[in-house]
Design a protein around this motif. Structure first.
Motif, PDB file in Angstrom:
ATOM      1  N   GLU A 340       0.810  -1.221   0.000  1.00  0.00           N
ATOM      2  CA  GLU A 340       0.000   0.000   0.000  1.00  0.00           C
ATOM      3  C   GLU A 340       0.842   1.269   0.000  1.00  0.00           C
ATOM      4  OE1 GLU A 340      -0.530  -2.619   1.805  1.00  0.00           O
ATOM      5  OE2 GLU A 340      -2.595  -3.232   1.388  1.00  0.00           O
ATOM      6  N   ARG A 341       1.884   1.284   0.844  1.00  0.00           N
ATOM      7  CA  ARG A 341       2.661   2.527   0.958  1.00  0.00           C
ATOM      8  C   ARG A 341       3.255   2.934  -0.379  1.00  0.00           C
ATOM      9  NH1 ARG A 341       5.887   0.050   5.649  1.00  0.00           N
ATOM     10  NH2 ARG A 341       4.322   0.053   7.282  1.00  0.00           N
ATOM     11  N   ILE A 344       0.447   4.129  -2.787  1.00  0.00           N
ATOM     12  CA  ILE A 344      -0.094   5.433  -2.386  1.00  0.00           C
ATOM     13  C   ILE A 344       0.915   6.548  -2.671  1.00  0.00           C
ATOM     14  CG2 ILE A 344      -0.756   6.800  -0.351  1.00  0.00           C
ATOM     15  CD1 ILE A 344      -2.200   4.291   0.679  1.00  0.00           C
ATOM     16  N   HIS A 395      -2.232 -19.133   6.576  1.00  0.00           N
ATOM     17  CA  HIS A 395      -2.858 -20.121   7.457  1.00  0.00           C
ATOM     18  C   HIS A 395      -4.357 -19.869   7.583  1.00  0.00           C
ATOM     19  CE1 HIS A 395      -3.830 -22.560  10.933  1.00  0.00           C
ATOM     20  NE2 HIS A 395      -2.693 -23.214  10.713  1.00  0.00           N
ATOM     21  N   ARG A 396      -4.738 -18.592   7.726  1.00  0.00           N
ATOM     22  CA  ARG A 396      -6.165 -18.271   7.899  1.00  0.00           C
ATOM     23  C   ARG A 396      -6.989 -18.677   6.678  1.00  0.00           C
ATOM     24  NH1 ARG A 396      -7.071 -12.308   6.303  1.00  0.00           N
ATOM     25  NH2 ARG A 396      -5.278 -11.926   4.969  1.00  0.00           N
ATOM     26  N   ARG A 399      -7.292 -22.568   6.762  1.00  0.00           N
ATOM     27  CA  ARG A 399      -8.203 -23.007   7.813  1.00  0.00           C
ATOM     28  C   ARG A 399      -9.657 -22.740   7.407  1.00  0.00           C
ATOM     29  NH1 ARG A 399      -9.887 -20.431  12.784  1.00  0.00           N
ATOM     30  NH2 ARG A 399     -10.498 -22.025  14.289  1.00  0.00           N
TER      31      ARG A 399
ATOM     32  N   PRO B 337      -3.549   1.940   5.801  1.00  0.00           N
ATOM     33  CA  PRO B 337      -2.609   1.503   4.759  1.00  0.00           C
ATOM     34  C   PRO B 337      -1.165   1.547   5.260  1.00  0.00           C
ATOM     35  CG  PRO B 337      -4.231   3.011   3.821  1.00  0.00           C
ATOM     36  CD  PRO B 337      -4.459   2.986   5.307  1.00  0.00           C
ATOM     37  N   GLY B 338      -0.471   0.472   5.053  1.00  0.00           N
ATOM     38  CA  GLY B 338       0.899   0.367   5.551  1.00  0.00           C
ATOM     39  C   GLY B 338       1.004  -0.576   6.736  1.00  0.00           C
ATOM     40  N   ASN B 339      -0.118  -0.799   7.423  1.00  0.00           N
ATOM     41  CA  ASN B 339      -0.092  -1.682   8.589  1.00  0.00           C
ATOM     42  C   ASN B 339      -0.559  -3.101   8.284  1.00  0.00           C
ATOM     43  OD1 ASN B 339       0.717   0.535  10.034  1.00  0.00           O
ATOM     44  ND2 ASN B 339      -1.294   0.960  10.894  1.00  0.00           N
ATOM     45  N   GLU B 340      -0.874  -3.382   7.022  1.00  0.00           N
ATOM     46  CA  GLU B 340      -1.467  -4.671   6.655  1.00  0.00           C
ATOM     47  C   GLU B 340      -0.602  -5.855   7.083  1.00  0.00           C
ATOM     48  OE1 GLU B 340      -1.289  -2.085   4.735  1.00  0.00           O
ATOM     49  OE2 GLU B 340      -3.354  -1.649   4.127  1.00  0.00           O
ATOM     50  N   ARG B 341       0.713  -5.758   6.844  1.00  0.00           N
ATOM     51  CA  ARG B 341       1.566  -6.917   7.160  1.00  0.00           C
ATOM     52  C   ARG B 341       1.479  -7.291   8.621  1.00  0.00           C
ATOM     53  NH1 ARG B 341       6.364  -4.039   4.533  1.00  0.00           N
ATOM     54  NH2 ARG B 341       5.786  -4.127   2.349  1.00  0.00           N
ATOM     55  N   ILE B 344      -2.016  -8.808   9.430  1.00  0.00           N
ATOM     56  CA  ILE B 344      -2.176 -10.145   8.843  1.00  0.00           C
ATOM     57  C   ILE B 344      -1.325 -11.168   9.600  1.00  0.00           C
ATOM     58  CG2 ILE B 344      -1.652 -11.513   6.775  1.00  0.00           C
ATOM     59  CD1 ILE B 344      -2.662  -9.116   5.117  1.00  0.00           C
ATOM     60  N   MET B 347      -3.342 -12.116  12.557  1.00  0.00           N
ATOM     61  CA  MET B 347      -4.490 -12.940  12.158  1.00  0.00           C
ATOM     62  C   MET B 347      -4.057 -14.393  11.935  1.00  0.00           C
ATOM     63  SD  MET B 347      -6.569 -10.575   9.466  1.00  0.00           S
ATOM     64  CE  MET B 347      -7.759  -9.329  10.032  1.00  0.00           C
ATOM     65  N   ASN B 348      -2.920 -14.567  11.282  1.00  0.00           N
ATOM     66  CA  ASN B 348      -2.458 -15.928  11.009  1.00  0.00           C
ATOM     67  C   ASN B 348      -1.968 -16.635  12.264  1.00  0.00           C
ATOM     68  OD1 ASN B 348      -2.940 -16.439   8.196  1.00  0.00           O
ATOM     69  ND2 ASN B 348      -1.480 -14.803   7.775  1.00  0.00           N
ATOM     70  N   SER B 351      -5.023 -17.831  13.806  1.00  0.00           N
ATOM     71  CA  SER B 351      -5.526 -18.965  13.022  1.00  0.00           C
ATOM     72  C   SER B 351      -4.805 -20.249  13.418  1.00  0.00           C
ATOM     73  CB  SER B 351      -5.351 -18.665  11.523  1.00  0.00           C
ATOM     74  OG  SER B 351      -5.781 -19.747  10.737  1.00  0.00           O
ATOM     75  N   GLU B 352      -3.487 -20.138  13.607  1.00  0.00           N
ATOM     76  CA  GLU B 352      -2.721 -21.324  14.009  1.00  0.00           C
ATOM     77  C   GLU B 352      -3.134 -21.831  15.384  1.00  0.00           C
ATOM     78  OE1 GLU B 352       1.505 -20.536  13.478  1.00  0.00           O
ATOM     79  OE2 GLU B 352       1.099 -19.812  11.442  1.00  0.00           O
ATOM     80  N   ASP B 356     -10.942 -18.052  16.006  1.00  0.00           N
ATOM     81  CA  ASP B 356     -11.664 -17.502  14.861  1.00  0.00           C
ATOM     82  C   ASP B 356     -11.490 -15.997  14.822  1.00  0.00           C
ATOM     83  OD1 ASP B 356     -12.765 -19.947  13.896  1.00  0.00           O
ATOM     84  OD2 ASP B 356     -14.114 -19.928  15.626  1.00  0.00           O
TER      85      ASP B 356
END
Lengths: 555, 555
Positions: A340-341, A344, A395-396, A399, B337-341, B344, B347-348, B351-352, B356
């Motif tokens: 994204e960075r 943008i 992984h998500r 799953r 934007p920019g914080n996705e990594r 995620i 989140m993973n 998931s492991e 949920d």
């Protein structure tokens, strides 16, 4: 029950989107004959892999068993499926099978490492079969976004496995074969043991749309533009490049391809005959000479890549072309999380130039190349496998895909990279765990992700670096004052004196007091000096830098 | 025409989302009396500012004119509006005005730097007026997502300016005053010279929804969960924290707040009386002792921040609590934007663990705190200003917002950071350009973004580092062999010998051939040795590292 078994082992792609690399095996435990599906790469980022050029799976496990490896199969020519063939071929040495277009791209990559074209063997689509030890493998056409994308039908003594590769259910895919439910139904007729299935879009709740569905919208957008139009997408999304080029042509514009990857991909498509009706293209030189309103540029760099055509246009000029107030720039793409960075940044640079930037507008100018949740359900139902094994996803995604399959009555299993699954029985069983990881192409060298090399670089980036040199003579006497060099650290600290002076003073005081035994022991000296630099820096600037100590013992 | 003028000058926030900092002035050119609106921060990232702790505007221009500065006004207590008060107060020394809740937060930040509570003066809402030189300023309540968010009504001899601050049009905002179109209409009655207006959501085409609209959905989600429920949002989104807590309470769960920022923000809200009916909370110790299905945790770290509660729970444990299979984790937030990594990754990890994870589900569990495109149009029409000046947005947001205003018949101007606008005349005019930039809080030191310090860190991260030491005696004779220390570089290169050996050998050869004049000239020697290291490294490993040369001249 036979003592032979059918195994599945992801080495890459199951636990991430990208870097696809899957092993299948059949035979007695530990002596299975193996095949490999895909050798893909993924891309580095500043957070985790600064300075790295490419990331690929660590295939040590397979390398140690290369005498068991019969063949490698490449499903399609996207970088995350074929990108590592050049870098990793030598470790395996097995023949590589692919359809013509994919083979063309793979051969280009192998040639960079001096490997002959013969390494790659061209195979026609299903029902042509490649025998590979106990397996019979064929390339089953499936719609995606690049020519000749294929699933693999892998027949083993324990039954048929279908490995989908990347796919969507598209009956008008612009390039590549349309999804053919009748053909797929036929393949499923005799029963499918396991469907190894793309999971990328399992969280997208609405059925996917066809590539053809955006053609009119893009054409309207281009037709309404008053000045130059530029559109970007993945160079390897050949379907989209064609959709965009045709929209430009319909709007009465000449098409110009910019960026090496874009030209190379279209050239390979034309060479192999998979792209016969691509609009005529003009050179950047010709584009420069034409009225702006008659030109449409198709350029690389949809993910904000710093050296691609989009970024260079945003910086001012590329191939002699400069964008201007009133031009239109279309991102016919979705930004991959993490990019994204960069994207943008480019959008804002264009905004400063007065260029109107249009993104995918929630799907108006972009459709995904992957099957969405309802499409996955359709695929499960069409093939009716005994087991659904989700692949190609974080992984998500794996799953969620397993839950989805189970909710529709299929057996499933979450098998991330390194989990070996025995598919022979009535239910999928974990057969073991294999060490997997990532290799980094760093300049021209392959290094391990966990070698500590990149970790040291990250630490220098976060903490800065202090270098300490201490000259000592053969008798263990100081030959002068300790010397510090700082890099990436503020000049002044709390005491308002130069940090370098404070550190040198503190080190000097310590050395003045230090015992001869300390001065004679390099390890001890290094430990003590590091400690002093870290502590003094923390006091002065609130940070603990990385420290390298060089004790020069002069004879 | 008067020789006095009314000026607007953004120092931060116009060209980015975050780091709000706007100057208004009135008086003769160059001798205007000034006020400052907001002193915000923005957050660093690995791409551009590795190791940096906070980013704030470079206010050198204002510091040089601090004798012209009458006062600072803080619109609300979000970090991108109040976060820099502690770090920058000393440079300005002017009194800070804020409403009670904002003042509470600002005082906490100032106290960290030893400044008295008296620095901040508490002001009631409109119509209370603060006189600040030629200006009369009042805090006009506006709905956002934190208590006592306010626009500023700034009356000057050249007319009334309304600075919106962050806002949305919400008549049921859960916390903070509801948007009151009657009050706003009254403020606009006598005519508004300029509306300086939030641009964050100008690309969101649908009218915004009220905070109250998600309460039922969240309640249903929590009620259906069978095990522990955890929800995260910005700690400073007090409205959302309350929405979540009430949903948990309605679903029969006890609420536990985790993460320092979350507890602090709620505490300040309660202390200042702006949050009177927050559900009772239990401690983490009590939460540990309760059946999982009776607990709901509200935690920090919705943006994937590495040290926040979410990340720590994802790593295994926080405050003695470990998540388990079947627990539910809700991101009641949008990823910036920019914080996705980072998000995620978490989140993973969940998931492991079998947890949920539910995200905002396209708006089901999250609404924005900013006005969308139709809301901006409504604001323009309600206030009917002579000029709309877009603020708080990247360049593309400002440009789009200006186009939107113009399309509805308002004058507008794109004024990014550093562009001074004269608002006195019939149309807005650029009155000059001021140098602006960013300050980095790096550990405990403020450094300039362009000082080269962070650039050096980025280069070390990308290229690795080689340190060369050469001991030379007073006569300019080598006292031994050159010595290299490598950091962040592969051990072995193309020739399959250790890179360090290759480099030392090449340097040694050069020094053996070097003339006495070279050995006596530190600069020349450094240049030559760097060149050799870069060239040899490029040959061996395909990279040019950063090089530091230390010539130890021993007397």
């Amino acid at each position: 029950m036979s003592s032979e078994r059918l195994i599945y082992l992801p080495l890459g792609g199951a636990g991430e989107i990208g870097m696809n690399c899957y092993v299948y095996g059949y035979g007695p435990e530990g002596a299975e004959r193996l095949i490999l599906v895909d050798m893909g790469v993924t891309f580095p980022d500043m957070d985790g892999s600064p300075g790295v050029d490419l990331i690929m799976p660590d295939i040590t496990w397979l390398e140690e068993r290369k005498n068991q490896l019969e063949a490698v199969f490449i499903t399609h020519a996207h970088e995350d499926h074929v990108g590592a063939v050049g870098h990793l071929y030598e470790k395996l040495g097995a023949p590589i099978y692919a359809r013509a277009f994919t083979a063309n791209i793979a051969r280009g990559k192998l040639a960079e490492y001096g490997h002959s074209d013969k390494v790659v063997r061209v195979v026609s689509a299903f029902p042509e079969v490649v025998k590979a030890g106990p397996f019979e493998v064929s390339f089953l056409p499936i719609s995606h976004s690049i020519p000749e994308s294929s699933a693999l039908v892998i027949d083993s003594p324990d039954g048929r496995v279908v490995h989908t590769g990347d796919f969507k259910l598209d009956e008008t895919p612009i390039v590549g074969e349309a999804f053919d439910p009748v053909l797929w139904g036929k393949v499923a007729e005799k029963g499918i043991k396991a469907l190894i299935c793309d999971s990328t879009n399992v969280f997208s709740p609405i059925a996917g749309r066809s590539e053809a569905s955006i053609a009119d919208e893009v054409t309207n957008l281009v037709a309404e533009a008053g000045q130059m139009v530029v559109a970007t997408t993945f160079a390897s999304n050949v379907a989209r490049v064609k959709t965009l080029a045709e929209a430009g042509q319909r709007a009465g514009r000449s098409i110009c391809l910019m960026g090496r990857a874009m030209r190379r991909m279209i050239q390979a498509s034309v060479e192999t005959g998979v792209l016969t009706d691509f609009p005529p293209v003009i050179s950047p030189e010709d584009a420069r000479g034409m009225p702006r309103e008659n030109v449409m540029l198709l350029v690389t760099g949809s993910q904000g890549e710093r050296r691609a055509a989009s970024a260079q246009l945003a910086n001012g000029k590329y191939n002699g072309i400069t964008l201007k107030e009133g031009d239109l720039f279309l991102f016919s793409s979705k930004t991959i999380p993490g990019n994204e960075r960069g994207v943008i940044r480019i959008m804002n640079q264009f905004s400063e130039m007065g260029v109107d930037v249009v993104d995918d507008m929630g799907g108006r100018y972009h459709v995904s190349g992957h099957a969405n949740r309802p499409d996955l359900v359709e695929m499960h139902k069409l093939t009716r496998p005994q087991i659904v094994v989700p692949m190609h996803g974080e992984h998500r995604h794996l799953r969620e895909h397993a839950k989805l399959a189970e909710s529709n009555g299929f057996q499933s299993i979450v098998a991330p990279n390194g989990v070996m699954v025995n598919l022979s029985g009535n239910e999928p069983l974990v057969a073991g765990y294999v060490e997997t990881g990532r290799l980094y192409l760093d300049g021209s060298v392959l290094i391990g992700a966990l070698d500590g090399i990149v970790r040291d670089r990250i630490r220098m980036a976060l903490n800065g670096h202090v270098l300490v040199t201490v000259p000592i003579d053969e008798d263990g006497e100081l030959l002068g004052e300790p010397w510090c060099e700082l890099k990436g650290l503020p000049e002044l600290g709390k005491s308002n004196a130069p940090l370098v002076d404070v550190l040198e003073e503190d080190l000097d005081q310590f050395l003045g007091r230090a015992k001869g035994s300390t001065l004679k022991d390099d390890d001890k000296l290094e430990t003590e000096l590091k400690k002093i630099v870290r502590k003094s820096s923390l006091d002065e600037i609130g940070k603990k830098p990385e420290v390298t100590v060089v004790v020069s013992r002069l004879a």
